[in-house]
Design a protein around this motif. Structure first.
Motif, short mmCIF file in Angstrom:
data_model
loop_
_atom_site.label_atom_id
_atom_site.label_comp_id
_atom_site.label_asym_id
_atom_site.label_seq_id
_atom_site.Cartn_x
_atom_site.Cartn_y
_atom_site.Cartn_z
N GLY A 1 0.78 -1.22 0.00
CA GLY A 1 0.00 0.00 0.00
C GLY A 1 0.82 1.27 0.00
O GLY A 1 0.31 2.34 -0.37
N THR A 2 2.09 1.21 0.40
CA THR A 2 2.93 2.41 0.42
C THR A 2 4.15 2.31 -0.48
O THR A 2 4.74 3.33 -0.82
N LYS A 3 4.53 1.10 -0.88
CA LYS A 3 5.73 0.94 -1.71
C LYS A 3 5.66 -0.36 -2.50
O LYS A 3 4.91 -1.28 -2.18
N VAL A 4 6.46 -0.39 -3.56
CA VAL A 4 6.71 -1.62 -4.29
C VAL A 4 8.22 -1.82 -4.30
O VAL A 4 8.99 -0.86 -4.44
N GLU A 5 8.64 -3.08 -4.11
CA GLU A 5 10.06 -3.40 -4.09
C GLU A 5 10.33 -4.58 -5.00
O GLU A 5 9.45 -5.40 -5.28
N ASP B 1 -5.49 -16.88 -10.60
CA ASP B 1 -5.38 -17.55 -11.88
C ASP B 1 -5.40 -16.57 -13.05
O ASP B 1 -4.88 -16.86 -14.12
N GLN B 2 -6.00 -15.38 -12.85
CA GLN B 2 -6.06 -14.39 -13.92
C GLN B 2 -4.94 -13.37 -13.82
O GLN B 2 -4.80 -12.51 -14.70
N GLY B 3 -4.15 -13.43 -12.74
CA GLY B 3 -3.05 -12.50 -12.58
C GLY B 3 -3.46 -11.08 -12.27
O GLY B 3 -2.74 -10.13 -12.57
N LEU B 4 -4.64 -10.92 -11.63
CA LEU B 4 -5.18 -9.59 -11.36
C LEU B 4 -5.05 -9.23 -9.89
O LEU B 4 -5.13 -10.10 -9.02
N VAL B 5 -4.86 -7.95 -9.60
CA VAL B 5 -4.76 -7.46 -8.22
C VAL B 5 -5.71 -6.29 -8.02
O VAL B 5 -5.94 -5.49 -8.93
N SER B 6 -6.24 -6.18 -6.79
CA SER B 6 -7.13 -5.07 -6.40
C SER B 6 -6.82 -4.65 -4.98
O SER B 6 -7.69 -4.71 -4.10
N PRO B 7 -5.58 -4.21 -4.70
CA PRO B 7 -5.23 -3.86 -3.31
C PRO B 7 -6.16 -2.78 -2.75
O PRO B 7 -6.36 -1.74 -3.39
N LEU B 8 -6.71 -3.01 -1.58
CA LEU B 8 -7.65 -2.06 -1.01
C LEU B 8 -7.05 -0.67 -0.86
O LEU B 8 -7.74 0.33 -1.01
N ASN B 9 -5.76 -0.61 -0.54
CA ASN B 9 -5.12 0.67 -0.29
C ASN B 9 -4.55 1.32 -1.54
O ASN B 9 -3.88 2.36 -1.45
N TRP C 1 -6.07 0.85 -8.74
CA TRP C 1 -5.88 -0.49 -9.33
C TRP C 1 -6.99 -1.41 -8.84
O TRP C 1 -6.97 -1.87 -7.70
N ARG C 2 -7.95 -1.64 -9.71
CA ARG C 2 -9.00 -2.62 -9.46
C ARG C 2 -9.00 -3.60 -10.61
O ARG C 2 -9.16 -3.21 -11.78
#
Length: 326
Positions: A29-33, A97-105, A109-110
């Motif tokens: 939610g705050t960073k990607v590494e 299985d679909q490789g999708l993400v919807s992070p709440l924070n 990105w939905r």
């Protein structure tokens, strides 16, 4: 060029030049590494790269952050080394299985195709996507505080609260990949509204930002988890009440999960889990409310042995320990 993030290695071993490496990606939610991880669960020195995410960033900005950390980590591959695959952990929910993400924070990105983005960044390489809580669980099982334990839950207590489960020595992701998402178990005695649409969810009560917000509503004057930690050390009453409230809620959720799954160990990491060592005493109090269940009482609650490297090590485990996912 992306800047590398200096960090201690999990071990002292450096990868052999010819050894297959995993590219590990952790989206939160705050960073990607991103970093390179060898087959012993060690981050390759100089390969760790971090970029911001955050609720206020739009989709294009998040895409740029992901591309930059992947490119920066890939620059560190030694001559002669091979890339065995890409392992990615993401805050949930996901559609595995679909490789999708919807992070709440990350509201921009939905149902975002993160796996496809990574495949575009690293062509002709296998991509494995799982929820971040499962990654931390795999890391603790592999080289961390729950090494060799076959019935465990890993938890991340930070901007949000996530989790994952290993049962009988096998990862248990569920049909969509969201099993173990303990942050959205409801805990008793709270009516806090959650971004998932529920009320009284663990994440809404006990995550770092929500604990800070609760303390502020009681009149505390700080603005961050670091401030809350300092106030707690100084004996400030509202800070003590806020952290105790968080710990009791986490313990209640662990008690519920252990009642359901008969866990041996729960390993907890994430930045807010280090707000004070006393947090774990409050967590134990929450578990101990189930006084009649000996099998719940026996669960061990331990702090992550991997500090902030756990999610990346776990993402690497998606490649190096893929047999646990079958």
């Amino acid at each position: 060029m992306a800047q590398n993030v200096a960090s201690p290695q999990v071990g002292n071993r450096l990868p052999y030049m010819s050894e297959p490496l995993a590219l590990a990606v952790d989206l939160g939610g705050t960073k990607v590494e991103a970093a390179l991880v060898d087959s012993a669960g060690v981050l390759l020195a100089g390969s760790r790269v971090r970029r911001p995410t955050g609720a206020n960033r739009n989709s294009e900005e998040l895409i740029v952050s992901v591309r930059e950390v992947v490119a920066g980590a890939m620059e560190a591959i030694p001559a002669g080394a091979t890339l065995a695959g890409v392992g990615a952990g993401a805050a949930g929910p996901i559609q595995q299985d679909q490789g999708l993400v919807s992070p709440l924070n990350l509201p921009s990105w939905r149902n975002f195709p993160l796996a496809a983005l990574l495949a575009d960044c690293v062509p002709d390489t296998a991509i494995t996507l799982r929820i971040d809580g499962l990654c931390i669980t795999l890391a603790e099982h592999w080289v961390g505080a729950a090494k060799g334990i076959d019935n465990l839950m890993g938890m991340v207590v930070s901007t949000g609260i996530g989790g994952g489960v290993i049962l009988d020595g096998r990862a248990a992701p569920g049909p969509t990949g969201n099993a173990g998402h303990i942050g959205h178990v409801e805990v008793g005695g709270a009516n806090d509204e959650c971004a998932c649409g529920g009320k009284g969810c663990l994440e809404a009560v006990a995550s770092g930002p929500r604990t800070v917000a609760w303390a502020q509503a009681q009149g505390w004057g700080g603005v961050s988890g670091e401030d809350l930690s300092a106030s707690y050390r100084e004996g400030e009453a509202i800070a003590h009440a806020a952290i105790k409230r968080s710990g009791i809620a986490i313990g209640r959720a662990i008690g519920s999960a252990t009642s359901l799954l008969d866990l041996d160990v729960v390993a907890i990491g994430g930045g807010f889990s280090r707000v004070t060592p006393d947090l774990f005493e409050f967590i134990r109090q929450g578990v101990n409310e189930r006084t009649s269940f000996d099998y719940v009482q026996r669960v061990r609650i331990v702090s992550s042995a991997l500090l902030d490297e756990g999610p990346l090590v776990g993402a690497g485990a998606l490649v190096h320990r893929a047999t646990l996912l079958d």
